[in-house]
Design a protein around this motif. Structure first.
Motif, PDB file in Angstrom:
ATOM      1  N   ALA A  35       4.565 -17.861  -1.338  1.00  0.00           N
ATOM      2  CA  ALA A  35       5.485 -17.629  -0.225  1.00  0.00           C
ATOM      3  C   ALA A  35       5.252 -18.619   0.910  1.00  0.00           C
ATOM      4  O   ALA A  35       6.206 -19.130   1.512  1.00  0.00           O
ATOM      5  CB  ALA A  35       5.344 -16.196   0.283  1.00  0.00           C
ATOM      6  N   ALA A  36       3.987 -18.892   1.211  1.00  0.00           N
ATOM      7  CA  ALA A  36       3.676 -19.860   2.268  1.00  0.00           C
ATOM      8  C   ALA A  36       4.177 -21.243   1.880  1.00  0.00           C
ATOM      9  O   ALA A  36       4.735 -21.976   2.705  1.00  0.00           O
ATOM     10  CB  ALA A  36       2.174 -19.885   2.530  1.00  0.00           C
ATOM     11  N   GLY A  71       2.342 -14.425   3.323  1.00  0.00           N
ATOM     12  CA  GLY A  71       2.464 -15.871   3.199  1.00  0.00           C
ATOM     13  C   GLY A  71       3.437 -16.457   4.204  1.00  0.00           C
ATOM     14  O   GLY A  71       3.187 -17.514   4.798  1.00  0.00           O
ATOM     15  N   GLU A  72       4.560 -15.760   4.423  1.00  0.00           N
ATOM     16  CA  GLU A  72       5.542 -16.237   5.391  1.00  0.00           C
ATOM     17  C   GLU A  72       4.987 -16.186   6.815  1.00  0.00           C
ATOM     18  O   GLU A  72       5.253 -17.081   7.628  1.00  0.00           O
ATOM     19  CB  GLU A  72       6.813 -15.397   5.283  1.00  0.00           C
ATOM     20  N   ALA A  73       4.190 -15.154   7.112  1.00  0.00           N
ATOM     21  CA  ALA A  73       3.577 -15.047   8.444  1.00  0.00           C
ATOM     22  C   ALA A  73       2.600 -16.194   8.671  1.00  0.00           C
ATOM     23  O   ALA A  73       2.527 -16.764   9.769  1.00  0.00           O
ATOM     24  CB  ALA A  73       2.877 -13.696   8.599  1.00  0.00           C
ATOM     25  N   ILE A  85       1.545 -21.641  11.165  1.00  0.00           N
ATOM     26  CA  ILE A  85       1.281 -23.070  10.993  1.00  0.00           C
ATOM     27  C   ILE A  85       2.359 -23.897  11.685  1.00  0.00           C
ATOM     28  O   ILE A  85       2.074 -24.890  12.360  1.00  0.00           O
ATOM     29  CB  ILE A  85       1.217 -23.419   9.495  1.00  0.00           C
ATOM     30  N   LEU A  86       3.610 -23.478  11.539  1.00  0.00           N
ATOM     31  CA  LEU A  86       4.731 -24.242  12.067  1.00  0.00           C
ATOM     32  C   LEU A  86       4.954 -24.032  13.565  1.00  0.00           C
ATOM     33  O   LEU A  86       5.633 -24.833  14.212  1.00  0.00           O
ATOM     34  CB  LEU A  86       6.015 -23.873  11.311  1.00  0.00           C
ATOM     35  N   VAL A 100      -3.212 -15.432  17.768  1.00  0.00           N
ATOM     36  CA  VAL A 100      -2.324 -14.273  17.733  1.00  0.00           C
ATOM     37  C   VAL A 100      -2.699 -13.388  16.553  1.00  0.00           C
ATOM     38  O   VAL A 100      -3.357 -13.829  15.607  1.00  0.00           O
ATOM     39  CB  VAL A 100      -0.844 -14.701  17.600  1.00  0.00           C
ATOM     40  N   SER A 101      -2.280 -12.133  16.612  1.00  0.00           N
ATOM     41  CA  SER A 101      -2.501 -11.193  15.521  1.00  0.00           C
ATOM     42  C   SER A 101      -1.155 -10.690  15.011  1.00  0.00           C
ATOM     43  O   SER A 101      -0.277 -10.360  15.819  1.00  0.00           O
ATOM     44  CB  SER A 101      -3.355 -10.009  15.979  1.00  0.00           C
ATOM     45  N   LYS A 102      -1.006 -10.652  13.689  1.00  0.00           N
ATOM     46  CA  LYS A 102       0.226 -10.164  13.082  1.00  0.00           C
ATOM     47  C   LYS A 102      -0.097  -9.056  12.092  1.00  0.00           C
ATOM     48  O   LYS A 102      -0.964  -9.220  11.234  1.00  0.00           O
ATOM     49  CB  LYS A 102       0.974 -11.294  12.372  1.00  0.00           C
ATOM     50  N   MET A 103       0.603  -7.929  12.239  1.00  0.00           N
ATOM     51  CA  MET A 103       0.454  -6.803  11.319  1.00  0.00           C
ATOM     52  C   MET A 103       1.666  -6.782  10.390  1.00  0.00           C
ATOM     53  O   MET A 103       2.799  -6.686  10.850  1.00  0.00           O
ATOM     54  CB  MET A 103       0.354  -5.493  12.094  1.00  0.00           C
ATOM     55  N   VAL A 104       1.414  -6.868   9.088  1.00  0.00           N
ATOM     56  CA  VAL A 104       2.493  -6.868   8.107  1.00  0.00           C
ATOM     57  C   VAL A 104       2.683  -5.441   7.595  1.00  0.00           C
ATOM     58  O   VAL A 104       1.729  -4.825   7.091  1.00  0.00           O
ATOM     59  CB  VAL A 104       2.164  -7.808   6.934  1.00  0.00           C
ATOM     60  N   PRO A 105       3.885  -4.892   7.707  1.00  0.00           N
ATOM     61  CA  PRO A 105       4.112  -3.511   7.234  1.00  0.00           C
ATOM     62  C   PRO A 105       4.011  -3.410   5.721  1.00  0.00           C
ATOM     63  O   PRO A 105       4.195  -4.395   5.002  1.00  0.00           O
ATOM     64  CB  PRO A 105       5.540  -3.206   7.722  1.00  0.00           C
ATOM     65  N   VAL A 106       3.722  -2.204   5.233  1.00  0.00           N
ATOM     66  CA  VAL A 106       3.583  -1.952   3.801  1.00  0.00           C
ATOM     67  C   VAL A 106       4.639  -0.945   3.362  1.00  0.00           C
ATOM     68  O   VAL A 106       5.344  -0.375   4.185  1.00  0.00           O
ATOM     69  CB  VAL A 106       2.173  -1.425   3.466  1.00  0.00           C
TER      70      VAL A 106
END
Length: 370
Positions: free
Chosen positions: A117-118, A336-338, A343-344, A351-357
């Motif tokens: 995905a990344a 992967g997208e996060a 990166i971009l 920063v911190s990112k929480m990915v939902p499940v």
């Protein structure tokens, strides 16, 4: 069949594929194999053929196109075309190199989906993802991190295992302007970015799912000790909090943390829980859940009419053979997208990112009997 026959068979398949590549008996534009074709050619199970392909993917020899088959990876410029000399998985060529460190095989837990995905999100953005597989060895990990530090990379991505974070080295990266992204390990370290799945929320959903089905005597099994792996610890916390919020007590006799990997010991644990009145077993991940399922079959315990089983991760183990295990999908693609978005972004501030499940109900769960 001898105990090590499956290992020998998958190694034979690997060696044959490598020999075909060395002899140029393939086309980069056509799949060199599929799980089904290998199973039929060598008269082995899909699990054995899959392991051979997975190993070659992990070594950077093959890459997979879903629904098509596995292809031979084109060698990067300046890189040896010999598969035996591959040390890392070169996902893209050219541009800025972004190292990703994983301490285990890529296929475990669906980690390769993160890379896929990344890579897709970074396509045509002039970035080059280089995946490094490092053994869980302190000296080797320090050596790898120091080597990457000397490369002056713009971004470093690391999936740590255990408690050691090597903050002395990571601080050097951050001080030099490198963005360091930690995967699946919640932390409050001010100079590190973070991308994590909602492990707490996922486990909370699983437990609520079981309680809604009328289960009250719910066991929890984990091979990892609490605190050993933060994400797994969060799963247990989600289980405990949901039980509390729903007015149920967590029975210490129904908990088995630091579970032995020995199958016969697990079978004994499952049998004891069933005899103690447990009607549902929540497991730390799909691998443990699948083994619990196999124990139930061996003990003639009916799933789900006599006992429910849940896992976590939504990997192949959840739907292996007759097992159809209720689990939680971590959405590895979103992780992967996060990562790619960080990166971009060009923003150096951590920063911190929480990915939902997402809860994935299957036939291993159902109404409590009686």
């Amino acid at each position: 069949m001898p105990k090590n026959t499956a290992k020998l068979l998958y190694q034979i398949i690997k060696d044959d594929i490598l020999a075909r590549i060395e002899n140029q008996q393939f086309s980069y534009d056509e799949p060199i194999c599929t799980e089904r074709s290998l199973s039929e050619q060598y008269n082995v199970s899909r699990i054995t053929s899959k392991r051979a392909i997975d190993d070659l993917e992990n070594e950077g020899v093959l890459y997979r196109k879903r629904g098509v088959g596995s292809f031979v990876r084109r060698p990067d410029s300046g890189e040896s075309s010999s598969p035996s000399e591959a040390h890392s998985v070169k996902v893209r060529t050219g541009g800025k190199t972004v190292p990703l460190i994983f301490p285990f095989a890529l296929f475990q837990g669906g980690i390769f989906r993160i890379v896929e995905a990344a890579t897709e999100r970074l396509k045509d953005k002039d970035y080059h993802l280089a995946v490094h597989i490092c053994e869980p060895d302190d000296q080797k990990m320090r050596s790898l991190l120091n080597h990457l530090y000397s490369q002056h990379v713009e971004t470093l991505i690391w999936y740590p295992m255990g408690k050691e974070m090597y903050l002395d080295i990571l601080k050097k990266f951050a001080d030099d302007g490198t963005r360091v992204i930690i995967l699946d390990k919640p932390h409050d370290i001010e100079f590190l970015s973070n991308v994590v799945c909602d492990n707490f929320g996922g486990s909370y959903q699983l437990t609520s799912h079981l309680i809604d089905y009328g289960h009250r005597n719910i066991a929890y099994l984990s091979r990892s000790s609490l605190g050993e792996v933060t994400s797994l610890s969060d799963r247990f916390k989600g289980f405990s909090q949901c039980m509390k919020d729903r007015g149920l007590e967590v029975n210490p006799e129904f908990l088995n943390i630091g579970l032995s990997p020995d199958y016969h010991m697990l079978k004994h644990v499952v049998n004891s829980l069933y005899k103690s009145g447990v009607t549902a077993i929540e497991c730390e991940n799909d691998v443990v859940a699948f083994n619990v399922y196999m124990c139930c079959r061996s003990l003639s315990i009916q799933v789900p009419t006599q006992i429910n089983i849940t896992g976590f991760d939504n990997i192949d183990w959840a739907v292996t053979g007759s097992a159809q295990i209720t689990t939680v999908d971590q959405n590895f693609a979103a992780i992967g997208e996060a990562i790619a978005d960080l990166i971009l972004s060009g923003i150096p501030t951590p920063v911190s990112k929480m990915v939902p499940v997402r809860l994935v109900p299957r036939t291993s769960t159902g109404p409590a009997n009686g």
